[in-house]
Design an enzyme around this catalytic site. Structure first.
Site, mmCIF file in Angstrom:
data_model
loop_
_atom_site.group_PDB
_atom_site.id
_atom_site.type_symbol
_atom_site.label_atom_id
_atom_site.label_comp_id
_atom_site.label_asym_id
_atom_site.label_seq_id
_atom_site.Cartn_x
_atom_site.Cartn_y
_atom_site.Cartn_z
ATOM 1 C CB SER A 58 -0.886 0.005 1.246
ATOM 2 O OG SER A 58 -0.081 0.315 2.369
ATOM 3 C CE LYS A 59 -1.433 6.695 -3.012
ATOM 4 N NZ LYS A 59 -2.672 7.364 -3.122
ATOM 5 N NE ARG A 60 0.136 0.780 6.015
ATOM 6 C CZ ARG A 60 0.850 -0.316 6.146
ATOM 7 N NH1 ARG A 60 2.009 -0.289 6.736
ATOM 8 N NH2 ARG A 60 0.398 -1.464 5.675
ATOM 9 N N GLY A 112 5.700 3.237 0.608
ATOM 10 C CA GLY A 112 6.556 4.105 -0.209
ATOM 11 C C GLY A 112 5.931 4.356 -1.558
#
Ligand code: GLU
Length: 466
Positions: free
Chosen positions: A240-242, A244
């Site tokens: 996910s975006k977390r 990076g």
């Protein structure tokens, strides 16, 4: 065997993320491996979420990755009439039916089914005729799913997967506003485009059983399915975006080269023995679906960095220079002059040796540009402090070297240190600080040779007063 035709079918609702890029790569490789065709279909039926910017980002990402498709990209939305035609054909053949339920009624039935712990099949109108009043209402067209038996899909990655038909809902093919659903469109398009192999993320595995029934109802041959596991982050959670940056263009911006990215994405879910470094040419010869792993792959930036470093080392100097030229000119604030280009080409092998990503190359390359007087790091200032007179003497000494080659330069420095009874390091360190300003660099005498006699002299004198 019929000609292999694969496709990549992204929905243009955002950038080309890393999972999509890998799906595209596998489809591309499979098609190239079998001298087949790789098609691109933009699944833009969802008008609210599809954007032109996303289409452009997908095309740019694929082009950066070097994944060329055969023919023009197809717009799914543009085929809406054809999708409708198929829904009407199924209706006429008795394989689909009109459903007059309103969304409120359906919501109620759905929640009732949930309360009773039963699957919601959406089939209120399956065996019912409307009265004259109802028949005037708008209707959706739903497929009549078989209620008996089971279907086994022999997935090339997941193996045999079986689903009981009674679990399948009578899904909508055509909405009451006349627009086709994704579930219908994808089958019609794959059939019409002659797709033989559907290679996609395993989040679509459940859809495959429902789509299978559309093929069956139309009497069309079902393509080979290969559902590849999703990519997880380094912590084992779904990517996910977390974790990076996710868009392909962001990897380009971070300074990865397409060759490394292809190799990395290939290995992220596919293997060939213990091979880690696999050129694209080799990948085209070897790629198969049997060796796609069944477990989720984990994204690992260190591995990507190592591959990137490898590919940069193997590139010729001109290629690397062309990749960093723009950034370098922005970094130094000036267009590259011919003399700088010559120095850079000479220095590139040693720069690439020490770089992981392109920005590392930019920084190291800036050393070879005309950026006098150099900005000094604190450490370089400290090294230079008090050494002014020595720098002047060294500058003069080096100016007298008759043949500007690394060996002669070294000799001159050693002879200076010997005459002054100084340890070589005591002389080399200030020279390095004056020539580099403190940036990391390789062999000092090679640096002097490549910079040239005059530039080296000028850089030494620039720092004589520190
Ligand atoms: N448009 C779908 C997606 O982006 C892919 C559908 C498919 O590959 O069949 O997830």
């Amino acid at each position: 065997m019929p000609k292999v035709i694969t496709r990549f079918a992204p929905s243009p609702t955002g950038f080309l993320h890393i999972g999509g890029a890998r799906t595209a790569l596998y489809n591309w490789l499979y098609a190239r491996r079998h001298n087949g065709q790789f098609l691109l279909r933009i699944e833009d039926t969802d008008r609210k979420r599809s954007t032109d910017e996303a289409v452009a980002a997908i095309l740019a990402g694929m082009s950066w990755l070097g994944l060329d498709c055969d023919g023009e990209a197809v717009s799914q939305y543009a085929q809406a009439e054809r999708h409708k035609e198929v829904a009407l054909k199924l209706l006429a053949d008795g394989k689909a039916y009109r459903c007059y339920a309103t969304s409120e009624e359906l919501a109620e039935l759905r929640s009732k089914a949930r309360d009773e712990g039963k699957p919601f099949l959406g089939d209120v109108w399956r065996d019912k005729e409307p009265d004259a009043e109802t028949a005037k209402r708008p209707y959706a067209i739903r497929i009549k799913m078989p209620r008996e038996g089971e279907v086994t899909i022999n997935d090339e990655v997941q193996g045999n997967v079986t689903v009981q038909n009674k679990e399948l809902d009578d899904m909508i093919l055509l909405r009451s506003d006349g627009t086709p659903t994704y579930m219908l469109a994808v089958v019609v398009d794959d059939h019409d485009m002659g797709v033989t192999h559907v290679i996609r993320g395993d989040d679509h595995l459940n859809n495959a059983f429902r789509q299978y029934q559309v093929y069956a109802a139309m009497g069309w041959s079902v393509p080979v399915f290969a559902h590849i596991p999703l990519i997880h982050g380094p912590d084992g959670k779904k990517l996910s975006k977390r974790h990076g940056a996710l868009g392909v263009e962001e990897y380009a911006e971070m300074g990865f080269v397409p060759e490394a990215m292809r190799n990395y994405l290939l290995r992220l879910g596919w293997s060939h023995g213990d091979d880690e470094i696999i050129s694209t040419q080799q990948a085209i010869e070897w790629f198969n679906l049997e060796n796609v792993g069944r477990g989720p792959a984990r994204f690992d930036f260190d591995k990507l960095d190592n591959l990137n470093a490898h590919y940069m080392r193997t590139m010729n100097s001109e290629t690397i220079l062309s990749l960093v030229k723009n950034e370098l000119e922005i970094y130094t604030g000036d267009k590259l002059a011919e003399i700088e280009i010559q120095r850079l080409l000479a220095a590139m092998p040693s720069i690439a040796e020490r770089a992981k990503r392109l920005p590392d190359v930019v920084e190291a390359a800036s050393l070879y540009c005309n950026t006098r007087p150099l900005k000094l790091t604190e450490k370089a200032s400290a090294t230079l402090s008090g050494n002014g007179p020595m720098l002047v003497e060294l500058a003069e000494k080096l100016l007298s070297v008759s043949s500007w080659k690394s060996d002669q330069i070294k000799e001159a420095i050693i002879s200076y240190a010997t005459a002054k009874e100084l340890k070589l390091g005591k002389v080399m360190q200030p020279i390095r600080a004056a020539l580099t300003g403190g940036l990391p660099s390789g062999d000092l005498t090679d640096l002097l040779e490549i910079l040239g006699q005059q530039e080296s002299y000028d850089r030494l004198l620039d720092q004589a007063n520190t």
